[in-house]
Design a protein around this motif. Sequence first.
Motif, PDB file in Angstrom:
ATOM      1  N   ALA A   3       0.883  -1.171   0.000  1.00 35.40           N
ATOM      2  CA  ALA A   3       0.000   0.000   0.000  1.00 35.40           C
ATOM      3  C   ALA A   3       0.913   1.211   0.000  1.00 35.40           C
ATOM      4  CB  ALA A   3      -0.887  -0.005   1.232  1.00 35.40           C
ATOM      5  N   VAL A   4       0.770   2.060  -1.016  1.00 34.73           N
ATOM      6  CA  VAL A   4       1.623   3.248  -1.123  1.00 34.73           C
ATOM      7  C   VAL A   4       0.776   4.506  -1.113  1.00 34.73           C
ATOM      8  CG1 VAL A   4       3.510   2.105  -2.351  1.00 34.73           C
ATOM      9  CG2 VAL A   4       1.686   3.150  -3.637  1.00 34.73           C
ATOM     10  N   SER A   5       1.328   5.534  -0.537  1.00 38.75           N
ATOM     11  CA  SER A   5       0.718   6.856  -0.547  1.00 38.75           C
ATOM     12  C   SER A   5       1.666   7.760  -1.310  1.00 38.75           C
ATOM     13  CB  SER A   5       0.524   7.346   0.886  1.00 38.75           C
ATOM     14  OG  SER A   5      -0.037   8.631   0.898  1.00 38.75           O
ATOM     15  N   VAL A   6       1.140   8.501  -2.280  1.00 40.60           N
ATOM     16  CA  VAL A   6       1.969   9.387  -3.092  1.00 40.60           C
ATOM     17  C   VAL A   6       1.415  10.800  -3.070  1.00 40.60           C
ATOM     18  CG1 VAL A   6       2.800   7.556  -4.627  1.00 40.60           C
ATOM     19  CG2 VAL A   6       0.742   8.802  -5.221  1.00 40.60           C
ATOM     20  N   SER A   7       2.295  11.762  -3.306  1.00 40.19           N
ATOM     21  CA  SER A   7       1.886  13.165  -3.389  1.00 40.19           C
ATOM     22  C   SER A   7       1.311  13.436  -4.774  1.00 40.19           C
ATOM     23  CB  SER A   7       3.088  14.077  -3.125  1.00 40.19           C
ATOM     24  OG  SER A   7       3.988  14.022  -4.218  1.00 40.19           O
ATOM     25  N   SER A  26       3.365  15.456   1.715  1.00 45.41           N
ATOM     26  CA  SER A  26       2.026  15.068   2.136  1.00 45.41           C
ATOM     27  C   SER A  26       1.401  14.179   1.078  1.00 45.41           C
ATOM     28  CB  SER A  26       1.148  16.302   2.321  1.00 45.41           C
ATOM     29  OG  SER A  26       1.683  17.118   3.333  1.00 45.41           O
ATOM     30  N   GLY A  27       0.641  13.201   1.530  1.00 43.64           N
ATOM     31  CA  GLY A  27       0.013  12.254   0.615  1.00 43.64           C
ATOM     32  C   GLY A  27      -1.221  12.816  -0.058  1.00 43.64           C
ATOM     33  N   ASP A  28      -1.436  12.429  -1.292  1.00 42.19           N
ATOM     34  CA  ASP A  28      -2.598  12.858  -2.054  1.00 42.19           C
ATOM     35  C   ASP A  28      -3.492  11.665  -2.389  1.00 42.19           C
ATOM     36  OD1 ASP A  28      -4.111  14.842  -3.523  1.00 42.19           O
ATOM     37  OD2 ASP A  28      -3.354  13.877  -5.341  1.00 42.19           O
ATOM     38  N   SER A  29      -2.895  10.527  -2.667  1.00 43.24           N
ATOM     39  CA  SER A  29      -3.672   9.328  -2.971  1.00 43.24           C
ATOM     40  C   SER A  29      -2.962   8.078  -2.471  1.00 43.24           C
ATOM     41  CB  SER A  29      -3.969   9.209  -4.464  1.00 43.24           C
ATOM     42  OG  SER A  29      -2.915   9.573  -5.268  1.00 43.24           O
ATOM     43  N   VAL A  30      -3.779   7.067  -2.209  1.00 46.10           N
ATOM     44  CA  VAL A  30      -3.283   5.788  -1.702  1.00 46.10           C
ATOM     45  C   VAL A  30      -3.709   4.709  -2.679  1.00 46.10           C
ATOM     46  CG1 VAL A  30      -3.387   4.127   0.199  1.00 46.10           C
ATOM     47  CG2 VAL A  30      -3.494   6.577   0.669  1.00 46.10           C
ATOM     48  N   MET A  31      -2.795   3.759  -2.933  1.00 49.91           N
ATOM     49  CA  MET A  31      -3.116   2.664  -3.854  1.00 49.91           C
ATOM     50  C   MET A  31      -2.344   1.417  -3.469  1.00 49.91           C
ATOM     51  SD  MET A  31      -0.979   4.187  -7.055  1.00 49.91           S
ATOM     52  CE  MET A  31      -1.180   5.867  -6.516  1.00 49.91           C
ATOM     53  N   ALA A  32      -2.834   0.294  -3.936  1.00 52.17           N
ATOM     54  CA  ALA A  32      -2.114  -0.967  -3.760  1.00 52.17           C
ATOM     55  C   ALA A  32      -1.294  -1.210  -5.017  1.00 52.17           C
ATOM     56  CB  ALA A  32      -3.093  -2.106  -3.534  1.00 52.17           C
ATOM     57  N   ALA A  33      -0.112  -1.765  -4.842  1.00 55.38           N
ATOM     58  CA  ALA A  33       0.766  -2.018  -5.976  1.00 55.38           C
ATOM     59  C   ALA A  33       1.539  -3.313  -5.755  1.00 55.38           C
ATOM     60  CB  ALA A  33       1.743  -0.859  -6.155  1.00 55.38           C
ATOM     61  N   PRO A  34       1.806  -4.049  -6.835  1.00 58.49           N
ATOM     62  CA  PRO A  34       2.672  -5.224  -6.700  1.00 58.49           C
ATOM     63  C   PRO A  34       4.115  -4.767  -6.521  1.00 58.49           C
ATOM     64  CG  PRO A  34       2.070  -4.895  -8.995  1.00 58.49           C
ATOM     65  CD  PRO A  34       1.315  -3.868  -8.194  1.00 58.49           C
ATOM     66  N   ALA A  35       4.871  -5.566  -5.783  1.00 58.79           N
ATOM     67  CA  ALA A  35       6.274  -5.220  -5.523  1.00 58.79           C
ATOM     68  C   ALA A  35       7.068  -6.502  -5.286  1.00 58.79           C
ATOM     69  CB  ALA A  35       6.372  -4.304  -4.305  1.00 58.79           C
ATOM     70  N   ASN A  36       8.380  -6.348  -5.262  1.00 61.94           N
ATOM     71  CA  ASN A  36       9.281  -7.450  -4.934  1.00 61.94           C
ATOM     72  C   ASN A  36      10.235  -6.994  -3.841  1.00 61.94           C
ATOM     73  OD1 ASN A  36       8.510  -9.498  -6.817  1.00 61.94           O
ATOM     74  ND2 ASN A  36       9.479  -8.293  -8.420  1.00 61.94           N
ATOM     75  N   LEU A  37      10.302  -7.779  -2.762  1.00 62.31           N
ATOM     76  CA  LEU A  37      11.353  -7.580  -1.771  1.00 62.31           C
ATOM     77  C   LEU A  37      12.633  -8.133  -2.370  1.00 62.31           C
ATOM     78  CD1 LEU A  37       9.696  -8.871   1.508  1.00 62.31           C
ATOM     79  CD2 LEU A  37      10.187  -6.511   0.912  1.00 62.31           C
ATOM     80  N   GLU A  38      13.727  -7.447  -2.188  1.00 67.03           N
ATOM     81  CA  GLU A  38      15.006  -7.944  -2.664  1.00 67.03           C
ATOM     82  C   GLU A  38      15.824  -8.371  -1.446  1.00 67.03           C
ATOM     83  OE1 GLU A  38      16.653  -4.935  -5.264  1.00 67.03           O
ATOM     84  OE2 GLU A  38      15.377  -5.660  -6.883  1.00 67.03           O
ATOM     85  N   ILE A  39      16.327  -9.597  -1.502  1.00 71.98           N
ATOM     86  CA  ILE A  39      17.040 -10.215  -0.391  1.00 71.98           C
ATOM     87  C   ILE A  39      18.470 -10.505  -0.824  1.00 71.98           C
ATOM     88  CG2 ILE A  39      16.972 -12.118   1.280  1.00 71.98           C
ATOM     89  CD1 ILE A  39      14.294 -10.584   1.167  1.00 71.98           C
ATOM     90  N   ASP A  40      19.432 -10.217   0.061  1.00 75.48           N
ATOM     91  CA  ASP A  40      20.829 -10.518  -0.265  1.00 75.48           C
ATOM     92  C   ASP A  40      21.193 -11.941   0.149  1.00 75.48           C
ATOM     93  OD1 ASP A  40      21.297 -10.388   2.498  1.00 75.48           O
ATOM     94  OD2 ASP A  40      22.530  -8.593   2.405  1.00 75.48           O
TER      95      ASP A  40
END
Length: 118
Positions: A43-47, A93-107
């Motif tokens: 879940a991301v919030s963007v300006s 400050s946030g303007d909108s919130v959305m769900a997005a696919p992502a990948n965690l990167e592990i060492d």
Amino acid sequence: MSIYVERANFSSDDGRFQYYVGLKPNTAKEELEVQTRVPVEVAVSVSETGDLVDLAFELPKKWRTEQALHFIKRQDGANYVDPRVFIAFTGVSGDSVMAAPANLEIDAAGRIIGLDIH
């Protein structure tokens, strides 16, 4: 320590930005040696200008260890409340919130070093 954020150009095809959040201190994205990528939903919030304001995601059970959370727990803007990670960036400050696919990167040591948000 500070969290590194890189934003790719706006894609008119899908109307989105792509973000990379680096968690390993003093290391550029190109220098990271990613051993494993783990899919998560964020879940991301963007300006209104597309800057990343905050994000949250649930860690898969395998990656809820002290070792995996090594870099996350050392960041000022990051919090871990089992099973979720919350990261906030100051000054915007946030303007909108959305769900997005992502990948965690592990060492290779099993530490989360980055998050690639699509």
